[in-house]
Design a protein around this motif. Structure first.
Motif, mmCIF file in Angstrom:
data_model
loop_
_atom_site.group_PDB
_atom_site.id
_atom_site.type_symbol
_atom_site.label_atom_id
_atom_site.label_comp_id
_atom_site.label_asym_id
_atom_site.label_seq_id
_atom_site.Cartn_x
_atom_site.Cartn_y
_atom_site.Cartn_z
ATOM 1 N N GLY A 14 0.783 -1.235 0.000
ATOM 2 C CA GLY A 14 0.000 0.000 0.000
ATOM 3 C C GLY A 14 0.810 1.278 0.000
ATOM 4 O O GLY A 14 0.251 2.373 0.030
ATOM 5 N N ALA A 15 2.131 1.170 -0.047
ATOM 6 C CA ALA A 15 2.988 2.356 0.014
ATOM 7 C C ALA A 15 2.770 3.261 -1.202
ATOM 8 O O ALA A 15 2.506 2.786 -2.308
ATOM 9 N N VAL A 16 2.910 4.555 -0.985
ATOM 10 C CA VAL A 16 2.883 5.531 -2.069
ATOM 11 C C VAL A 16 4.200 5.382 -2.826
ATOM 12 O O VAL A 16 5.272 5.352 -2.213
ATOM 13 N N TRP A 25 9.687 1.600 -9.587
ATOM 14 C CA TRP A 25 8.922 2.396 -8.631
ATOM 15 C C TRP A 25 9.752 2.654 -7.391
ATOM 16 O O TRP A 25 10.474 1.774 -6.920
ATOM 17 N N SER A 26 9.652 3.856 -6.855
ATOM 18 C CA SER A 26 10.382 4.244 -5.651
ATOM 19 C C SER A 26 9.428 4.919 -4.672
ATOM 20 O O SER A 26 8.493 5.604 -5.086
ATOM 21 N N THR A 27 9.705 4.759 -3.386
ATOM 22 C CA THR A 27 8.913 5.460 -2.380
ATOM 23 C C THR A 27 9.379 6.896 -2.191
ATOM 24 O O THR A 27 8.738 7.674 -1.490
ATOM 25 N N SER A 28 10.475 7.277 -2.834
ATOM 26 C CA SER A 28 11.006 8.637 -2.736
ATOM 27 C C SER A 28 10.542 9.488 -3.915
ATOM 28 O O SER A 28 10.829 9.163 -5.067
ATOM 29 N N VAL A 29 9.877 10.591 -3.623
ATOM 30 C CA VAL A 29 9.433 11.496 -4.685
ATOM 31 C C VAL A 29 10.627 12.047 -5.458
ATOM 32 O O VAL A 29 10.531 12.316 -6.660
ATOM 33 N N ASN A 30 11.767 12.185 -4.795
ATOM 34 C CA ASN A 30 12.958 12.709 -5.463
ATOM 35 C C ASN A 30 13.553 11.725 -6.473
ATOM 36 O O ASN A 30 14.359 12.124 -7.311
ATOM 37 N N GLU A 31 13.181 10.467 -6.406
ATOM 38 C CA GLU A 31 13.643 9.475 -7.373
ATOM 39 C C GLU A 31 12.656 9.290 -8.514
ATOM 40 O O GLU A 31 12.932 8.567 -9.466
ATOM 41 N N GLY A 32 11.493 9.945 -8.417
ATOM 42 C CA GLY A 32 10.494 9.852 -9.475
ATOM 43 C C GLY A 32 10.945 10.595 -10.724
ATOM 44 O O GLY A 32 11.638 11.603 -10.653
ATOM 45 N N HIS A 33 10.549 10.064 -11.864
ATOM 46 C CA HIS A 33 10.896 10.664 -13.154
ATOM 47 C C HIS A 33 9.816 11.670 -13.531
ATOM 48 O O HIS A 33 8.637 11.327 -13.585
ATOM 49 N N VAL A 56 1.272 -2.120 -9.053
ATOM 50 C CA VAL A 56 0.700 -0.906 -8.469
ATOM 51 C C VAL A 56 -0.770 -0.795 -8.846
ATOM 52 O O VAL A 56 -1.242 -1.472 -9.760
ATOM 53 N N VAL A 57 -1.447 0.088 -8.134
ATOM 54 C CA VAL A 57 -2.854 0.368 -8.417
ATOM 55 C C VAL A 57 -3.057 1.875 -8.447
ATOM 56 O O VAL A 57 -2.324 2.619 -7.802
ATOM 57 N N ASP A 58 -4.019 2.308 -9.231
ATOM 58 C CA ASP A 58 -4.428 3.707 -9.282
ATOM 59 C C ASP A 58 -3.301 4.653 -9.681
ATOM 60 O O ASP A 58 -3.071 5.678 -9.040
ATOM 61 N N ALA A 59 -2.606 4.341 -10.770
ATOM 62 C CA ALA A 59 -1.554 5.229 -11.263
ATOM 63 C C ALA A 59 -2.179 6.478 -11.868
ATOM 64 O O ALA A 59 -3.143 6.388 -12.623
ATOM 65 N N ALA A 82 3.623 12.363 -0.127
ATOM 66 C CA ALA A 82 5.070 12.235 -0.298
ATOM 67 C C ALA A 82 5.804 12.135 1.041
ATOM 68 O O ALA A 82 6.857 11.506 1.124
ATOM 69 N N LYS A 83 5.253 12.729 2.088
ATOM 70 C CA LYS A 83 5.913 12.723 3.400
ATOM 71 C C LYS A 83 5.614 11.475 4.206
ATOM 72 O O LYS A 83 6.281 11.207 5.197
#
Length: 94
Positions: A14-16, A25-33, A56-59, A82-83
């Motif tokens: 369930g992690a964002v 996929w990463s849990t860090s917003v800073n690693e998002g493309h 994942v679900v609900d992209a 994100a936090k």
């Protein structure tokens, strides 16, 4: 210039998560493309494989501001996501 990235929830826990440049996929917003608005639909389409594979679900797309390697979601809801959780997680099951 506006930027967007793909976020979703990982099905295993369930992690964002945020889609990375290599399609992972990463849990860090800073690693998002992140991409420009004109490239956003193609980026979201590339997340379909992870949805189909039940990773994942609900992209969906979110607006972000980027300054170097620091990425910040624009909307308050996404800043909270994100936090991480806003309450302490305990093992009590309640």
């Amino acid at each position: 210039m506006s930027h967007q990235m793909v976020t979703a929830n990982r099905l295993s826990d369930g992690a964002v998560v945020y889609m990375t440049a290599d399609g992972g996929w990463s849990t860090s917003v800073n690693e998002g493309h992140f991409v420009t608005d004109g490239e956003a639909d193609a980026l979201l389409k590339s997340a379909d494989k992870s949805v189909d594979d039940c990773t994942v679900v609900d992209a969906y797309l979110i607006a972000v501001e980027a300054a170097g390697t620091d990425v910040r979601p624009v909307r308050f809801r996404e800043q909270v996501r994100a936090k991480g959780p806003t309450i302490a997680l305990t093992g009590s099951g309640r």
